[in-house]
Design a protein around this motif. Structure first.
Motif, PDB file in Angstrom:
ATOM      1  N   ASP A  80      42.349  47.365  24.863  1.00 62.18           N
ATOM      2  CA  ASP A  80      43.576  47.321  25.651  1.00 62.18           C
ATOM      3  C   ASP A  80      43.294  47.643  27.113  1.00 62.18           C
ATOM      4  O   ASP A  80      43.886  47.045  28.017  1.00 62.18           O
ATOM      5  CB  ASP A  80      44.588  48.310  25.066  1.00 62.18           C
ATOM      6  CG  ASP A  80      45.948  48.209  25.738  1.00 62.18           C
ATOM      7  OD1 ASP A  80      46.413  47.075  25.970  1.00 62.18           O
ATOM      8  OD2 ASP A  80      46.546  49.261  26.046  1.00 62.18           O
ATOM      9  N   GLY A  81      42.361  48.591  27.338  1.00 62.05           N
ATOM     10  CA  GLY A  81      41.979  48.932  28.703  1.00 62.05           C
ATOM     11  C   GLY A  81      41.313  47.775  29.430  1.00 62.05           C
ATOM     12  O   GLY A  81      41.610  47.494  30.593  1.00 62.05           O
ATOM     13  N   LEU A  82      40.409  47.079  28.739  1.00 60.07           N
ATOM     14  CA  LEU A  82      39.745  45.918  29.341  1.00 60.07           C
ATOM     15  C   LEU A  82      40.746  44.811  29.656  1.00 60.07           C
ATOM     16  O   LEU A  82      40.657  44.148  30.697  1.00 60.07           O
ATOM     17  CB  LEU A  82      38.657  45.394  28.405  1.00 60.07           C
ATOM     18  CG  LEU A  82      37.390  46.256  28.288  1.00 60.07           C
ATOM     19  CD1 LEU A  82      36.498  45.743  27.169  1.00 60.07           C
ATOM     20  CD2 LEU A  82      36.632  46.271  29.605  1.00 60.07           C
ATOM     21  N   ARG A  83      41.718  44.607  28.742  1.00 57.38           N
ATOM     22  CA  ARG A  83      42.749  43.589  28.990  1.00 57.38           C
ATOM     23  C   ARG A  83      43.603  43.947  30.203  1.00 57.38           C
ATOM     24  O   ARG A  83      43.947  43.078  31.007  1.00 57.38           O
ATOM     25  CB  ARG A  83      43.633  43.424  27.749  1.00 57.38           C
ATOM     26  CG  ARG A  83      42.992  42.601  26.641  1.00 57.38           C
ATOM     27  CD  ARG A  83      44.022  42.189  25.605  1.00 57.38           C
ATOM     28  NE  ARG A  83      44.504  43.343  24.853  1.00 57.38           N
ATOM     29  CZ  ARG A  83      44.022  43.725  23.690  1.00 57.38           C
ATOM     30  NH1 ARG A  83      43.024  43.048  23.144  1.00 57.38           N
ATOM     31  NH2 ARG A  83      44.521  44.774  23.063  1.00 57.38           N
ATOM     32  N   ARG A  84      43.928  45.232  30.335  1.00 57.40           N
ATOM     33  CA  ARG A  84      44.739  45.650  31.484  1.00 57.40           C
ATOM     34  C   ARG A  84      43.972  45.464  32.788  1.00 57.40           C
ATOM     35  O   ARG A  84      44.539  45.001  33.790  1.00 57.40           O
ATOM     36  CB  ARG A  84      45.160  47.111  31.324  1.00 57.40           C
ATOM     37  CG  ARG A  84      45.960  47.611  32.517  1.00 57.40           C
ATOM     38  CD  ARG A  84      46.483  49.019  32.328  1.00 57.40           C
ATOM     39  NE  ARG A  84      47.108  49.488  33.556  1.00 57.40           N
ATOM     40  CZ  ARG A  84      47.667  50.686  33.721  1.00 57.40           C
ATOM     41  NH1 ARG A  84      47.665  51.553  32.693  1.00 57.40           N
ATOM     42  NH2 ARG A  84      48.202  51.035  34.867  1.00 57.40           N
ATOM     43  N   ILE A  85      42.683  45.838  32.793  1.00 54.56           N
ATOM     44  CA  ILE A  85      41.875  45.654  34.002  1.00 54.56           C
ATOM     45  C   ILE A  85      41.818  44.181  34.390  1.00 54.56           C
ATOM     46  O   ILE A  85      41.996  43.818  35.564  1.00 54.56           O
ATOM     47  CB  ILE A  85      40.446  46.204  33.780  1.00 54.56           C
ATOM     48  CG1 ILE A  85      40.480  47.725  33.614  1.00 54.56           C
ATOM     49  CG2 ILE A  85      39.537  45.832  34.949  1.00 54.56           C
ATOM     50  CD1 ILE A  85      39.163  48.319  33.148  1.00 54.56           C
ATOM     51  N   ALA A  86      41.580  43.310  33.397  1.00 49.03           N
ATOM     52  CA  ALA A  86      41.498  41.868  33.662  1.00 49.03           C
ATOM     53  C   ALA A  86      42.840  41.326  34.148  1.00 49.03           C
ATOM     54  O   ALA A  86      42.897  40.469  35.042  1.00 49.03           O
ATOM     55  CB  ALA A  86      41.054  41.139  32.401  1.00 49.03           C
ATOM     56  N   ARG A  87      43.932  41.819  33.555  1.00 46.02           N
ATOM     57  CA  ARG A  87      45.267  41.336  33.917  1.00 46.02           C
ATOM     58  C   ARG A  87      45.651  41.767  35.327  1.00 46.02           C
ATOM     59  O   ARG A  87      46.225  40.991  36.101  1.00 46.02           O
ATOM     60  CB  ARG A  87      46.285  41.866  32.907  1.00 46.02           C
ATOM     61  CG  ARG A  87      47.707  41.366  33.128  1.00 46.02           C
ATOM     62  CD  ARG A  87      48.630  41.797  32.012  1.00 46.02           C
ATOM     63  NE  ARG A  87      48.770  43.257  31.923  1.00 46.02           N
ATOM     64  CZ  ARG A  87      48.268  43.994  30.955  1.00 46.02           C
ATOM     65  NH1 ARG A  87      47.565  43.433  29.979  1.00 46.02           N
ATOM     66  NH2 ARG A  87      48.444  45.318  30.945  1.00 46.02           N
ATOM     67  N   GLU A  88      45.338  43.012  35.689  1.00 42.67           N
ATOM     68  CA  GLU A  88      45.770  43.536  36.977  1.00 42.67           C
ATOM     69  C   GLU A  88      44.825  43.214  38.121  1.00 42.67           C
ATOM     70  O   GLU A  88      45.265  43.061  39.264  1.00 42.67           O
ATOM     71  CB  GLU A  88      45.932  45.060  36.865  1.00 42.67           C
ATOM     72  CG  GLU A  88      47.050  45.491  35.920  1.00 42.67           C
ATOM     73  CD  GLU A  88      47.164  47.004  35.826  1.00 42.67           C
ATOM     74  OE1 GLU A  88      46.275  47.692  36.391  1.00 42.67           O
ATOM     75  OE2 GLU A  88      48.109  47.483  35.188  1.00 42.67           O
ATOM     76  N   SER A  89      43.517  43.135  37.812  1.00 43.29           N
ATOM     77  CA  SER A  89      42.542  42.992  38.901  1.00 43.29           C
ATOM     78  C   SER A  89      41.637  41.774  38.773  1.00 43.29           C
ATOM     79  O   SER A  89      40.802  41.532  39.646  1.00 43.29           O
ATOM     80  CB  SER A  89      41.667  44.254  38.973  1.00 43.29           C
ATOM     81  OG  SER A  89      42.452  45.414  39.062  1.00 43.29           O
ATOM     82  N   GLY A  90      41.762  41.034  37.664  1.00 46.15           N
ATOM     83  CA  GLY A  90      40.909  39.867  37.467  1.00 46.15           C
ATOM     84  C   GLY A  90      39.803  40.144  36.463  1.00 46.15           C
ATOM     85  O   GLY A  90      39.405  41.303  36.282  1.00 46.15           O
ATOM     86  N   PRO A  91      39.271  39.101  35.807  1.00 41.15           N
ATOM     87  CA  PRO A  91      38.277  39.297  34.746  1.00 41.15           C
ATOM     88  C   PRO A  91      36.955  39.863  35.223  1.00 41.15           C
ATOM     89  O   PRO A  91      36.202  40.420  34.428  1.00 41.15           O
ATOM     90  CB  PRO A  91      38.094  37.881  34.179  1.00 41.15           C
ATOM     91  CG  PRO A  91      38.537  36.964  35.277  1.00 41.15           C
ATOM     92  CD  PRO A  91      39.621  37.686  35.993  1.00 41.15           C
ATOM     93  N   LEU A  92      36.658  39.735  36.506  1.00 44.41           N
ATOM     94  CA  LEU A  92      35.380  40.240  37.035  1.00 44.41           C
ATOM     95  C   LEU A  92      35.550  41.544  37.810  1.00 44.41           C
ATOM     96  O   LEU A  92      34.618  41.975  38.491  1.00 44.41           O
ATOM     97  CB  LEU A  92      34.726  39.183  37.932  1.00 44.41           C
ATOM     98  CG  LEU A  92      34.383  37.844  37.273  1.00 44.41           C
ATOM     99  CD1 LEU A  92      33.761  36.891  38.281  1.00 44.41           C
ATOM    100  CD2 LEU A  92      33.435  38.053  36.100  1.00 44.41           C
TER     101      LEU A  92
END
Length: 353
Positions: free
Chosen positions: A199-211
Protein backbone atom coordinates in the motif's frame (compact mmCIF):
# COMPACT_ATOMS: atom_id res chain seq x y z
CA UNK A 1 35.44 -29.75 -31.23
CA UNK A 2 35.05 -26.09 -30.32
CA UNK A 3 31.91 -24.38 -31.59
CA UNK A 4 33.48 -21.48 -33.52
CA UNK A 5 30.24 -19.50 -33.73
CA UNK A 6 29.66 -19.75 -29.98
CA UNK A 7 33.27 -18.78 -29.31
CA UNK A 8 33.00 -15.68 -31.53
CA UNK A 9 29.76 -14.62 -29.83
CA UNK A 10 31.31 -15.05 -26.39
CA UNK A 11 34.40 -13.06 -27.41
CA UNK A 12 32.20 -10.27 -28.82
CA UNK A 13 30.15 -10.13 -25.61
CA UNK A 14 33.30 -10.03 -23.51
CA UNK A 15 34.76 -7.17 -25.58
CA UNK A 16 31.50 -5.21 -25.36
CA UNK A 17 31.40 -5.73 -21.59
CA UNK A 18 35.03 -4.60 -21.17
CA UNK A 19 34.35 -1.48 -23.29
CA UNK A 20 31.28 -0.65 -21.19
CA UNK A 21 33.20 -1.17 -17.97
CA UNK A 22 36.11 1.02 -19.06
CA UNK A 23 33.81 3.79 -20.34
CA UNK A 24 31.88 3.86 -17.05
CA UNK A 25 34.96 3.99 -14.86
CA UNK A 26 37.67 5.81 -16.75
CA UNK A 27 36.08 8.29 -19.20
CA UNK A 28 37.35 11.67 -18.04
CA UNK A 29 35.64 14.20 -20.26
CA UNK A 30 32.68 14.52 -22.60
CA UNK A 31 32.78 16.49 -25.81
CA UNK A 32 29.72 18.53 -24.89
CA UNK A 33 30.40 21.52 -22.60
CA UNK A 34 29.13 21.52 -19.03
CA UNK A 35 28.06 24.47 -16.99
CA UNK A 36 29.43 23.15 -13.73
CA UNK A 37 32.12 20.58 -12.87
CA UNK A 38 29.67 18.60 -10.77
CA UNK A 39 27.15 18.30 -13.61
CA UNK A 40 28.54 14.92 -14.67
CA UNK A 41 28.87 12.28 -11.96
CA UNK A 42 31.82 9.89 -11.93
CA UNK A 43 29.53 7.07 -13.09
CA UNK A 44 26.04 8.07 -14.34
CA UNK A 45 22.89 6.36 -13.17
CA UNK A 46 22.17 4.91 -16.63
CA UNK A 47 25.63 3.30 -16.61
CA UNK A 48 24.74 1.41 -13.45
CA UNK A 49 21.54 0.21 -15.10
CA UNK A 50 23.58 -1.07 -18.04
CA UNK A 51 25.98 -2.83 -15.67
CA UNK A 52 23.12 -4.35 -13.69
CA UNK A 53 21.94 -5.98 -16.92
CA UNK A 54 25.40 -6.94 -18.17
CA UNK A 55 26.90 -8.42 -15.01
CA UNK A 56 24.73 -11.56 -14.87
CA UNK A 57 25.67 -12.25 -18.51
CA UNK A 58 29.35 -12.33 -17.63
CA UNK A 59 29.11 -15.83 -16.20
CA UNK A 60 28.19 -17.20 -19.62
CA UNK A 61 31.25 -15.43 -21.02
CA UNK A 62 33.55 -17.42 -18.69
CA UNK A 63 35.18 -14.25 -17.39
CA UNK A 64 36.07 -15.45 -13.92
CA UNK A 65 34.31 -18.56 -12.74
CA UNK A 66 31.55 -16.85 -10.77
CA UNK A 67 28.14 -18.48 -11.02
CA UNK A 68 24.61 -18.31 -9.64
CA UNK A 69 25.69 -19.78 -6.30
CA UNK A 70 27.20 -16.48 -5.13
CA UNK A 71 23.92 -14.72 -5.95
CA UNK A 72 21.84 -17.41 -4.17
CA UNK A 73 24.03 -17.50 -1.05
CA UNK A 74 24.14 -13.71 -0.87
CA UNK A 75 20.38 -13.29 -1.26
CA UNK A 76 19.46 -15.91 1.35
CA UNK A 77 21.98 -14.71 3.94
CA UNK A 78 20.99 -11.04 3.48
CA UNK A 79 17.22 -11.70 3.76
CA UNK A 80 17.73 -13.76 6.93
CA UNK A 81 20.14 -11.37 8.64
CA UNK A 82 18.21 -8.18 7.87
CA UNK A 83 14.86 -9.74 8.72
CA UNK A 84 15.62 -10.86 12.25
CA UNK A 85 17.19 -7.48 13.17
CA UNK A 86 14.18 -5.42 12.03
CA UNK A 87 13.24 -4.30 15.61
CA UNK A 88 16.67 -2.71 16.12
CA UNK A 89 16.37 -0.94 12.77
CA UNK A 90 12.94 0.41 13.73
CA UNK A 91 14.38 1.97 16.91
CA UNK A 92 17.36 3.40 15.02
CA UNK A 93 15.13 4.94 12.33
CA UNK A 94 12.83 6.51 14.93
CA UNK A 95 15.85 8.02 16.73
CA UNK A 96 17.00 9.55 13.44
CA UNK A 97 13.63 10.86 12.27
CA UNK A 98 12.46 12.15 15.69
CA UNK A 99 15.67 12.92 17.63
CA UNK A 100 13.97 15.43 19.92
CA UNK A 101 11.80 12.69 21.49
CA UNK A 102 14.54 10.34 22.66
CA UNK A 103 17.53 12.50 23.63
CA UNK A 104 19.91 10.06 21.92
CA UNK A 105 19.02 7.26 24.37
CA UNK A 106 18.49 3.78 22.92
CA UNK A 107 16.70 2.33 26.02
CA UNK A 108 14.43 5.40 26.20
CA UNK A 109 13.57 5.12 22.50
CA UNK A 110 12.76 1.42 22.82
CA UNK A 111 10.55 1.97 25.89
CA UNK A 112 8.62 4.88 24.36
CA UNK A 113 8.03 3.06 21.08
CA UNK A 114 6.61 0.01 22.87
CA UNK A 115 4.47 2.21 25.17
CA UNK A 116 3.13 4.43 22.38
CA UNK A 117 2.80 2.01 19.44
CA UNK A 118 2.92 -1.49 20.94
CA UNK A 119 5.51 -4.24 20.70
CA UNK A 120 4.33 -5.37 17.24
CA UNK A 121 5.35 -1.99 15.84
CA UNK A 122 8.96 -3.15 16.18
CA UNK A 123 8.28 -5.44 13.19
CA UNK A 124 7.23 -2.53 10.97
CA UNK A 125 8.73 -2.81 7.50
CA UNK A 126 9.65 -6.51 7.90
CA UNK A 127 8.30 -7.50 4.48
CA UNK A 128 10.03 -4.78 2.40
CA UNK A 129 13.18 -5.31 4.44
CA UNK A 130 13.39 -9.05 3.67
CA UNK A 131 12.42 -8.61 0.01
CA UNK A 132 14.57 -5.57 -0.68
CA UNK A 133 17.65 -6.80 1.13
CA UNK A 134 17.26 -10.31 -0.28
CA UNK A 135 17.52 -8.89 -3.79
CA UNK A 136 20.22 -6.45 -2.67
CA UNK A 137 22.29 -9.23 -1.09
CA UNK A 138 22.08 -11.38 -4.20
CA UNK A 139 23.24 -8.50 -6.38
CA UNK A 140 25.88 -7.27 -3.95
CA UNK A 141 27.64 -10.58 -3.23
CA UNK A 142 27.17 -11.90 -6.77
CA UNK A 143 28.33 -8.76 -8.56
CA UNK A 144 31.26 -8.32 -6.17
CA UNK A 145 32.60 -11.81 -6.89
CA UNK A 146 31.82 -11.43 -10.57
CA UNK A 147 33.61 -8.08 -10.83
CA UNK A 148 36.90 -9.10 -9.21
CA UNK A 149 38.27 -11.05 -12.19
CA UNK A 150 37.04 -8.29 -14.52
CA UNK A 151 38.86 -5.55 -12.64
CA UNK A 152 41.98 -7.70 -12.35
CA UNK A 153 42.46 -7.14 -16.09
CA UNK A 154 42.41 -3.37 -15.50
CA UNK A 155 44.68 -3.16 -12.45
CA UNK A 156 47.31 -5.43 -10.93
CA UNK A 157 46.81 -3.95 -7.45
CA UNK A 158 44.78 -6.57 -5.59
CA UNK A 159 43.38 -4.20 -2.94
CA UNK A 160 42.28 -1.69 -5.58
CA UNK A 161 40.67 -4.52 -7.51
CA UNK A 162 38.63 -5.49 -4.42
CA UNK A 163 37.66 -1.87 -3.66
CA UNK A 164 36.52 -1.16 -7.24
CA UNK A 165 34.50 -4.39 -7.25
CA UNK A 166 32.81 -3.45 -3.98
CA UNK A 167 32.01 0.06 -5.21
CA UNK A 168 30.37 -1.33 -8.34
CA UNK A 169 28.48 -4.01 -6.39
CA UNK A 170 27.20 -1.48 -3.85
CA UNK A 171 26.03 0.85 -6.60
CA UNK A 172 24.19 -1.89 -8.51
CA UNK A 173 22.53 -3.11 -5.29
CA UNK A 174 21.44 0.44 -4.46
CA UNK A 175 19.09 0.39 -7.44
CA UNK A 176 17.16 -2.55 -5.98
CA UNK A 177 17.11 -1.05 -2.48
CA UNK A 178 15.66 2.40 -3.25
CA UNK A 179 11.94 1.44 -3.31
CA UNK A 180 12.20 -0.90 -0.30
CA UNK A 181 14.08 1.63 1.83
CA UNK A 182 11.78 4.47 0.80
CA UNK A 183 8.61 2.70 1.95
CA UNK A 184 10.27 1.24 5.06
CA UNK A 185 11.46 4.63 6.30
CA UNK A 186 8.07 6.23 5.63
CA UNK A 187 6.23 3.47 7.52
CA UNK A 188 8.54 3.67 10.54
CA UNK A 189 8.60 7.49 10.65
CA UNK A 190 4.80 7.74 10.15
CA UNK A 191 2.84 4.54 10.99
CA UNK A 192 -0.35 6.00 9.50
CA UNK A 193 1.30 6.59 6.11
CA UNK A 194 0.02 3.32 4.62
CA UNK A 195 -1.46 -0.06 5.49
CA UNK A 196 1.63 -2.16 4.78
CA UNK A 197 4.49 -2.11 2.29
CA UNK A 198 2.50 -2.70 -0.92
CA UNK A 199 0.00 0.00 0.00
CA UNK A 200 2.92 2.32 0.76
CA UNK A 201 4.53 1.68 -2.63
CA UNK A 202 1.19 2.30 -4.36
CA UNK A 203 0.75 5.59 -2.52
CA UNK A 204 4.27 6.75 -3.42
CA UNK A 205 3.68 5.87 -7.09
CA UNK A 206 0.25 7.54 -7.07
CA UNK A 207 1.40 10.77 -5.42
CA UNK A 208 4.91 11.18 -6.80
CA UNK A 209 5.20 8.88 -9.82
CA UNK A 210 6.45 5.29 -10.28
CA UNK A 211 10.12 6.33 -10.23
CA UNK A 212 9.86 8.64 -7.21
CA UNK A 213 11.73 6.26 -4.90
CA UNK A 214 14.77 6.40 -7.16
CA UNK A 215 15.17 10.07 -6.28
CA UNK A 216 16.99 8.70 -3.26
CA UNK A 217 19.61 6.96 -5.39
CA UNK A 218 22.21 9.59 -4.45
CA UNK A 219 21.89 9.24 -0.66
CA UNK A 220 21.55 5.47 -1.12
CA UNK A 221 24.96 5.47 -2.81
CA UNK A 222 26.37 7.51 0.08
CA UNK A 223 25.32 4.69 2.40
CA UNK A 224 25.74 1.54 0.32
CA UNK A 225 29.11 2.16 -1.34
CA UNK A 226 31.11 2.66 1.91
CA UNK A 227 29.01 -0.05 3.59
CA UNK A 228 29.78 -2.56 0.85
CA UNK A 229 33.45 -1.62 0.71
CA UNK A 230 33.84 -1.93 4.47
CA UNK A 231 32.01 -5.24 4.55
CA UNK A 232 33.15 -7.11 1.45
CA UNK A 233 36.77 -5.99 1.22
CA UNK A 234 37.59 -6.26 4.91
CA UNK A 235 35.90 -9.66 5.24
CA UNK A 236 37.88 -10.91 2.25
CA UNK A 237 41.16 -9.61 3.64
CA UNK A 238 40.53 -10.69 7.25
CA UNK A 239 39.58 -14.20 6.12
CA UNK A 240 42.63 -14.45 3.90
CA UNK A 241 44.94 -13.32 6.70
CA UNK A 242 43.31 -15.69 9.19
CA UNK A 243 43.56 -18.67 6.83
CA UNK A 244 47.23 -17.87 6.20
CA UNK A 245 47.85 -17.72 9.95
CA UNK A 246 46.08 -21.02 10.58
CA UNK A 247 48.16 -22.66 7.84
CA UNK A 248 51.46 -21.91 9.60
CA UNK A 249 50.35 -22.64 13.17
CA UNK A 250 52.04 -25.74 14.52
CA UNK A 251 48.97 -27.80 15.48
CA UNK A 252 47.50 -31.13 14.45
CA UNK A 253 45.36 -31.46 11.34
CA UNK A 254 42.22 -31.90 13.45
CA UNK A 255 42.94 -28.72 15.42
CA UNK A 256 43.75 -26.84 12.21
CA UNK A 257 40.38 -27.91 10.79
CA UNK A 258 38.61 -26.58 13.89
CA UNK A 259 40.50 -23.29 13.70
CA UNK A 260 39.61 -22.94 10.02
CA UNK A 261 35.91 -23.26 10.91
CA UNK A 262 36.28 -20.27 13.27
CA UNK A 263 37.77 -17.97 10.60
CA UNK A 264 34.49 -16.44 9.33
CA UNK A 265 33.27 -15.92 12.90
CA UNK A 266 36.43 -13.99 13.77
CA UNK A 267 36.66 -12.03 10.50
CA UNK A 268 32.99 -10.98 10.42
CA UNK A 269 33.11 -8.89 13.62
CA UNK A 270 35.73 -6.26 12.61
CA UNK A 271 34.20 -6.20 9.11
CA UNK A 272 30.81 -5.34 10.63
CA UNK A 273 32.21 -2.55 12.82
CA UNK A 274 34.14 -1.02 9.92
CA UNK A 275 31.13 -1.17 7.60
CA UNK A 276 28.94 0.55 10.20
CA UNK A 277 31.33 3.42 10.94
CA UNK A 278 32.10 4.11 7.27
CA UNK A 279 28.47 4.13 6.18
CA UNK A 280 26.65 5.77 9.09
CA UNK A 281 26.78 9.35 7.73
CA UNK A 282 25.26 8.02 4.50
CA UNK A 283 22.61 6.14 6.48
CA UNK A 284 21.69 9.35 8.30
CA UNK A 285 21.47 11.26 5.02
CA UNK A 286 19.29 8.55 3.49
CA UNK A 287 16.83 8.53 6.40
CA UNK A 288 16.55 12.30 6.49
CA UNK A 289 16.31 12.58 2.70
CA UNK A 290 13.24 10.34 2.51
CA UNK A 291 11.65 11.96 5.57
CA UNK A 292 12.15 15.48 4.23
CA UNK A 293 11.06 14.40 0.75
CA UNK A 294 7.70 13.33 2.13
CA UNK A 295 7.34 16.71 3.83
CA UNK A 296 8.44 18.53 0.67
CA UNK A 297 11.49 20.05 2.34
CA UNK A 298 14.37 18.50 0.37
CA UNK A 299 15.80 19.14 -3.08
CA UNK A 300 19.05 17.18 -3.21
CA UNK A 301 21.60 15.16 -1.23
CA UNK A 302 23.67 18.31 -0.70
CA UNK A 303 20.62 20.16 0.62
CA UNK A 304 19.96 17.32 3.08
CA UNK A 305 23.62 17.28 4.17
CA UNK A 306 23.58 21.02 4.86
CA UNK A 307 20.34 20.69 6.80
CA UNK A 308 21.70 17.90 9.02
CA UNK A 309 25.01 19.69 9.56
CA UNK A 310 23.27 22.92 10.61
CA UNK A 311 21.38 21.00 13.29
CA UNK A 312 24.40 19.56 15.08
CA UNK A 313 27.59 19.63 13.03
CA UNK A 314 29.53 16.44 12.39
CA UNK A 315 27.96 14.78 15.45
CA UNK A 316 24.56 14.98 13.78
CA UNK A 317 25.82 12.70 11.00
CA UNK A 318 26.47 9.99 13.60
CA UNK A 319 23.14 10.29 15.40
CA UNK A 320 21.79 6.85 16.31
CA UNK A 321 25.11 5.10 15.72
CA UNK A 322 24.81 3.15 18.99
CA UNK A 323 21.59 1.50 17.85
CA UNK A 324 22.93 1.01 14.34
CA UNK A 325 26.18 -0.52 15.59
CA UNK A 326 24.15 -3.19 17.37
CA UNK A 327 22.01 -3.52 14.27
CA UNK A 328 24.89 -3.84 11.80
CA UNK A 329 26.89 -6.24 13.97
CA UNK A 330 23.73 -8.33 14.40
CA UNK A 331 23.23 -8.33 10.64
CA UNK A 332 26.73 -8.82 9.32
CA UNK A 333 28.05 -11.27 11.86
CA UNK A 334 25.22 -13.62 10.94
CA UNK A 335 25.13 -12.67 7.26
CA UNK A 336 28.82 -13.19 6.51
CA UNK A 337 29.05 -16.46 8.44
CA UNK A 338 25.87 -17.82 6.80
CA UNK A 339 27.08 -16.66 3.38
CA UNK A 340 30.40 -18.42 3.83
CA UNK A 341 28.69 -21.63 4.98
CA UNK A 342 26.13 -21.53 2.15
CA UNK A 343 28.91 -21.04 -0.38
CA UNK A 344 30.67 -24.13 0.86
CA UNK A 345 27.41 -26.10 1.00
CA UNK A 346 26.85 -25.17 -2.65
CA UNK A 347 30.36 -26.34 -3.56
CA UNK A 348 32.29 -23.06 -3.60
CA UNK A 349 35.53 -22.49 -1.66
CA UNK A 350 35.45 -20.59 1.65
CA UNK A 351 36.06 -16.83 1.64
CA UNK A 352 39.74 -15.97 1.64
CA UNK A 353 40.85 -18.96 -0.45
Amino acid sequence: MVDTRHLLISMTQAIEFRILLRSCLFDREEKSPRTHPSARPAMPFHSFLHLAVCLPLAHSMDLGGVDWRHFAAGGLSAALSHGYTTPIDVVKTRMQTNPELYNGSLPLALRKIVEDDGAMFLLSGLAPTCLGYGIEGALKFGCYELSKPLFSSLTEIRLLNFVLSSVLAGAVASIALCPAEDVRIRLVANPSYANGALDGLRRIARESGPLASFGGFGPMLCKQVPYTTGKQVSFDLFCKAAHALVAVVGVSELQRHKLTALVPLIAALPAAVLACVLSHPGDMLLTRYYRDQEAGRTRSVLHTLRSVYREGGVRALFLGIQARLLHVIGILWVQLVVYDQLKQWLGLPPTGH
